[in-house]
Write an enzyme that holds these catalytic residues in place. Sequence first.
Site, mmCIF file in Angstrom:
data_model
loop_
_atom_site.group_PDB
_atom_site.id
_atom_site.type_symbol
_atom_site.label_atom_id
_atom_site.label_comp_id
_atom_site.label_asym_id
_atom_site.label_seq_id
_atom_site.Cartn_x
_atom_site.Cartn_y
_atom_site.Cartn_z
ATOM 1 N N ASP A 9 0.864 -1.186 0.000
ATOM 2 C CA ASP A 9 0.000 0.000 0.000
ATOM 3 C C ASP A 9 0.904 1.241 0.000
ATOM 4 O OD1 ASP A 9 -1.793 2.022 0.471
ATOM 5 O OD2 ASP A 9 -2.630 1.173 2.298
ATOM 6 N N ASP A 109 -3.676 2.339 -5.407
ATOM 7 C CA ASP A 109 -2.377 2.276 -4.719
ATOM 8 C C ASP A 109 -2.194 1.039 -3.831
ATOM 9 O OD1 ASP A 109 -3.978 2.922 -2.523
ATOM 10 O OD2 ASP A 109 -2.445 4.193 -1.631
ATOM 11 N N GLU A 110 -2.951 -0.008 -4.125
ATOM 12 C CA GLU A 110 -2.889 -1.206 -3.281
ATOM 13 C C GLU A 110 -2.901 -2.474 -4.119
ATOM 14 O OE1 GLU A 110 -5.732 -2.062 0.115
ATOM 15 O OE2 GLU A 110 -6.085 0.048 -0.329
HETATM 16 N N1 DCP Z 1 -8.742 8.483 -1.716
HETATM 17 C C1 DCP Z 1 -9.825 9.332 -2.039
HETATM 18 N N2 DCP Z 1 -10.869 9.483 -1.158
HETATM 19 C C2 DCP Z 1 -10.900 8.785 0.011
HETATM 20 C C3 DCP Z 1 -9.836 7.917 0.348
HETATM 21 C C4 DCP Z 1 -8.763 7.789 -0.545
HETATM 22 O O1 DCP Z 1 -9.792 9.952 -3.107
HETATM 23 N N3 DCP Z 1 -11.934 8.945 0.860
HETATM 24 C C5 DCP Z 1 -7.599 8.394 -2.634
HETATM 25 C C6 DCP Z 1 -6.489 9.305 -2.185
HETATM 26 C C7 DCP Z 1 -5.433 8.391 -1.640
HETATM 27 C C8 DCP Z 1 -5.664 7.115 -2.395
HETATM 28 O O2 DCP Z 1 -7.060 7.083 -2.708
HETATM 29 O O3 DCP Z 1 -4.132 8.923 -1.797
HETATM 30 C C9 DCP Z 1 -5.288 5.882 -1.616
HETATM 31 O O4 DCP Z 1 -6.104 5.756 -0.469
HETATM 32 P P1 DCP Z 1 -5.552 5.252 0.939
HETATM 33 O O5 DCP Z 1 -6.733 4.971 1.773
HETATM 34 O O6 DCP Z 1 -4.566 4.158 0.724
HETATM 35 O O7 DCP Z 1 -4.861 6.542 1.559
HETATM 36 P P2 DCP Z 1 -3.419 7.168 1.347
HETATM 37 O O8 DCP Z 1 -2.587 6.389 0.396
HETATM 38 O O9 DCP Z 1 -3.599 8.610 0.986
HETATM 39 O O10 DCP Z 1 -2.811 7.139 2.815
HETATM 40 P P3 DCP Z 1 -2.203 5.904 3.638
HETATM 41 O O11 DCP Z 1 -0.783 6.273 3.885
HETATM 42 O O12 DCP Z 1 -3.005 5.871 4.885
HETATM 43 O O13 DCP Z 1 -2.356 4.673 2.814
HETATM 44 CA CA CA Z 2 -2.301 4.156 0.580
#
Ligand code: DCP
Ligand code: CA
Length: 364
Positions: A9, A109-110
């Site tokens: 992730d 991203d996963e």
């Molecule tokens: N995303 C979005 N709206 C949301 C949650 C996420 O548009 N409610 C998008 C933005 C993130 C991406 O999806 O960058 C990936 O989601 P993640 O939940 O994996 O969150 P992040 O990668 O930003 O943070 P983390 O470090 O917690 O994985």
């Molecule tokens: Ca993420």
Amino acid sequence: MERIIMHVDLDAFYASVEELRRPEIRGKPVVVCVYSGRTEDSGAVATSNYLARELGIRAGMPIAFAKRAAKGKDVVFLPVDMEHYREVSERVMELLEGHADRFQQVSIDEAYLDVSDRCTESYPCAEKIAQEIKGEIKEQEGITCSIGIGPNKYVSKMAGKRRKPDGMTIVRPEEVTDFLKDLPVGKLHGVGGKTEEELNSLGIKTAADIATYGLAILENNFGKNKAKLLYDKALGIDDSPVEQKDKQQLSRIATLKEDTDDADRIYKKISELCSDLNKKLENKITFRTISLITIDTHLQTQTRSETIPEAGDACSVLPSYRILIDRFLSENPGKRLRRVGIRVSGLSYKNGKSKKEQKSLFDY
Ligand code: DCP
Ligand code: CA
């Protein structure tokens, strides 16, 4: 044979990518937003970097709330640039796929990687692969990720959440129950808010509580299927396979030698990208839509698409790309491009021989 599954992730994905290409915002809280356009601040936060999270700014929050939390501080607000994130994501996913026996992307991203064959029950081997992956993503894209390793998808996902950002957590089969037991039920992946409340009202607070409660009593309260699901989550049981899925689109993007608005130079780069994409298509994949991706010197991305008769050779549609290039340049006078790319979508996969090659009964 016991499986070994890895969950990868990317950390604060959109925000990390923005920090990387905008050195001037590094070290500041960064909030990436989906602006709805109704009023200046209407819309929601897509993600925030870890510094912004310290201010309480999180994904899903209305932008107006986030601005209030950021008041008086030097917080950077940016609009999402999905095209750019997709580009980075595609490269990372290709890199990851190369490290797996079976590979399943689950979001932008996963992804899950099944490394059971190449690591035959050896966790040190899986750890080595995970270190390589972290190094390669850092070197190639400049961003970090968190990795969980375990005997199935669910445990690997839970492990990955344990240490973030830039974490790595390994949970061996004999450690699974211990790893999960103290977690509040709401933290178990796939247990929603409503189920959490129901469990809590029965006095079930942790994974260990679910296990002690036992399957039979859970069934009385939740029905057979859900009870089994909860029980498995408490004990870390998950037989679901890592499912390789066909891609919906393929693309190639590259940086031009120098910023330009010269149609011939852009066309030359596009033809190189077509040849490169053909290696992936291998006469096995056809497409129905082509897109030209342009990224200008101000990092603005635009995409222009065209539906075409089904084709299998990315270079055979170069004339259509030429039209898209000319259209872009005439609609954007004075704009110079830094990067260009192509994408094909509406893909069909031929399994084995194409129809033409298959002999009918009469041919014999
Ligand atoms: N995303 C979005 N709206 C949301 C949650 C996420 O548009 N409610 C998008 C933005 C993130 C991406 O999806 O960058 C990936 O989601 P993640 O939940 O994996 O969150 P992040 O990668 O930003 O943070 P983390 O470090 O917690 O994985
Ligand atoms: Ca993420």
